[in-house]
Scaffold this motif. Structure first.
Motif, PDB file in Angstrom:
ATOM      1  N   LYS A 107       8.420 -58.264  25.442  1.00 29.80           N
ATOM      2  CA  LYS A 107       7.136 -57.620  25.674  1.00 29.80           C
ATOM      3  C   LYS A 107       6.453 -58.283  26.861  1.00 29.80           C
ATOM      4  CE  LYS A 107       6.234 -55.823  21.032  1.00 29.80           C
ATOM      5  NZ  LYS A 107       5.294 -55.756  19.884  1.00 29.80           N
ATOM      6  N   ALA A 108       5.986 -57.454  27.787  1.00 31.00           N
ATOM      7  CA  ALA A 108       5.298 -57.950  28.971  1.00 31.00           C
ATOM      8  C   ALA A 108       3.795 -57.852  28.768  1.00 31.00           C
ATOM      9  CB  ALA A 108       5.710 -57.137  30.200  1.00 31.00           C
ATOM     10  N   PRO A 109       3.045 -58.954  28.881  1.00 26.10           N
ATOM     11  CA  PRO A 109       1.586 -58.880  28.786  1.00 26.10           C
ATOM     12  C   PRO A 109       1.031 -57.965  29.874  1.00 26.10           C
ATOM     13  CG  PRO A 109       2.357 -61.160  28.727  1.00 26.10           C
ATOM     14  CD  PRO A 109       3.527 -60.325  29.119  1.00 26.10           C
TER      15      PRO A 109
ATOM     16  N   GLU B 277       0.457 -55.212  25.484  1.00 23.85           N
ATOM     17  CA  GLU B 277       1.834 -55.586  25.807  1.00 23.85           C
ATOM     18  C   GLU B 277       2.680 -54.328  25.995  1.00 23.85           C
ATOM     19  OE1 GLU B 277       2.695 -59.761  23.525  1.00 23.85           O
ATOM     20  OE2 GLU B 277       2.648 -57.947  22.288  1.00 23.85           O
ATOM     21  N   THR B 278       3.597 -54.413  26.934  1.00 20.29           N
ATOM     22  CA  THR B 278       4.553 -53.340  27.186  1.00 20.29           C
ATOM     23  C   THR B 278       5.920 -53.774  26.680  1.00 20.29           C
ATOM     24  OG1 THR B 278       3.353 -52.643  29.178  1.00 20.29           O
ATOM     25  CG2 THR B 278       5.639 -51.891  28.938  1.00 20.29           C
TER      26      THR B 278
ATOM     27  N   TYR C 164      11.556 -48.773  28.555  1.00 24.54           N
ATOM     28  CA  TYR C 164      10.311 -49.342  28.029  1.00 24.54           C
ATOM     29  C   TYR C 164       9.508 -48.245  27.366  1.00 24.54           C
ATOM     30  CZ  TYR C 164       7.356 -47.516  31.890  1.00 24.54           C
ATOM     31  OH  TYR C 164       6.672 -46.710  32.768  1.00 24.54           O
ATOM     32  N   ASP C 165       8.612 -48.665  26.469  1.00 22.75           N
ATOM     33  CA  ASP C 165       7.666 -47.750  25.843  1.00 22.75           C
ATOM     34  C   ASP C 165       6.334 -47.870  26.571  1.00 22.75           C
ATOM     35  OD1 ASP C 165       9.370 -46.718  23.906  1.00 22.75           O
ATOM     36  OD2 ASP C 165       8.825 -48.223  22.415  1.00 22.75           O
ATOM     37  N   GLN C 166       5.808 -46.750  27.001  1.00 23.76           N
ATOM     38  CA  GLN C 166       4.529 -46.778  27.716  1.00 23.76           C
ATOM     39  C   GLN C 166       3.393 -47.159  26.759  1.00 23.76           C
ATOM     40  OE1 GLN C 166       4.510 -42.805  29.369  1.00 23.76           O
ATOM     41  NE2 GLN C 166       6.541 -43.146  30.255  1.00 23.76           N
ATOM     42  N   LEU C 167       2.348 -47.718  27.326  1.00 21.28           N
ATOM     43  CA  LEU C 167       1.187 -48.147  26.557  1.00 21.28           C
ATOM     44  C   LEU C 167       0.709 -47.026  25.633  1.00 21.28           C
ATOM     45  CD1 LEU C 167      -0.851 -50.550  26.340  1.00 21.28           C
ATOM     46  CD2 LEU C 167      -2.291 -49.295  27.957  1.00 21.28           C
TER      47      LEU C 167
ATOM     48  N   ASN D  54       3.176 -53.690  36.746  1.00 21.79           N
ATOM     49  CA  ASN D  54       3.049 -54.942  36.002  1.00 21.79           C
ATOM     50  C   ASN D  54       4.379 -55.330  35.351  1.00 21.79           C
ATOM     51  OD1 ASN D  54       1.186 -57.026  34.547  1.00 21.79           O
ATOM     52  ND2 ASN D  54       2.308 -56.048  32.881  1.00 21.79           N
ATOM     53  N   LEU D  55       5.096 -54.340  34.812  1.00 21.49           N
ATOM     54  CA  LEU D  55       6.395 -54.613  34.203  1.00 21.49           C
ATOM     55  C   LEU D  55       7.379 -55.138  35.235  1.00 21.49           C
ATOM     56  CD1 LEU D  55       8.235 -54.454  31.687  1.00 21.49           C
ATOM     57  CD2 LEU D  55       8.776 -52.103  32.372  1.00 21.49           C
TER      58      LEU D  55
END
Length: 219
Positions: A6-8, A19-20, A63-66, A95-96
């Motif tokens: 997970k990316a902050p 988180e992404t 990835y799953d979008q916000l 950001n990712l």
């Protein structure tokens, strides 16, 4: 080999730590490989229905979008049209890339449906997309006006009771009734997936999210 993380993601104007969620197939540390990033549709469909695409390259990132899937949900933003805008998701994507150390590496991006619209929006800004190598658009409308016209034409080919349920939901902005859910099921069986039985495991999460997500309805 697949790794998850997970990316902050700091979102201006909200206190919720965001988180992404992402999943990487391949060796992210191998700088000789050009990553392929997969952008899912919806909005809010999540990554699962596209996982079979992990064989397209030797380094693929989902990835799953916000607001959906394994990323941070933001129910406090339900109905906020000023919040759920393409630029938010463009910032999340950049950001990712920063978090994964890809900001200065060549990139390939594949976007499906809404994900393709997002990919186009992101790539249209030279300061973001200077290292973009390939942009692959998969099932993406050329314009929202044409997309809506096409959906109206498709809707006119559905049974009368299904049309009435969909029209009522659109007019009342009420998407939780059993009539609407059943109508969307008929639409999905005819125009989203012809799989038997329906739905197959891969697409079930996406259908469920889009049917219930307030973010999806807002956008």
């Amino acid at each position: 080999m697949a790794i998850e993380g997970k990316a902050p993601f700091v979102v201006e104007g909200i206190e919720t730590p965001c988180e992404t969620w992402y999943k990487v197939f391949g060796d992210l540390e191998d700088s000789t490989k050009t990553p392929l990033i997969i952008l899912h549709g919806g909005p809010a469909a999540g990554h699962e229905y596209l996982l079979s695409l992990h064989t397209l390259s030797d380094l693929v990132i989902f990835y799953d979008q916000l607001g959906c899937g394994n990323s941070t949900p933001l129910p406090e933003k339900d109905g906020d049209k000023g919040f759920w805008v393409p630029e938010l998701f463009c910032k999340e994507l950049s950001n990712l890339f920063e978090y994964l150390g890809l900001a200065d590496r060549p990139l390939n991006i594949l976007g499906h449906s809404w994900g393709g619209m997002l990919a186009t929006e992101w790539a249209s800004e030279p300061s973001r997309a200077g290292n973009l190598r390939r942009l692959i658009l998969y099932g993406v409308p050329a314009s929202m006006e044409g997309h809506v016209q096409g959906l109206v034409k498709v809707r006119e080919g559905l049974p009368e009771d299904v049309q009435e349920a969909l029209e009522h939901a659109l007019e009342a902005k009420e998407y939780t009734s059993p009539e609407y859910q059943n109508a969307m099921l008929v639409f999905a069986q005819n125009h989203l997936s012809l799989s038997k039985p329906f739905p197959i495991e891969e697409i079930a999460p996406a259908l469920s999210r889009m049917a219930t997500s307030e973010m999806h309805h807002t956008m």
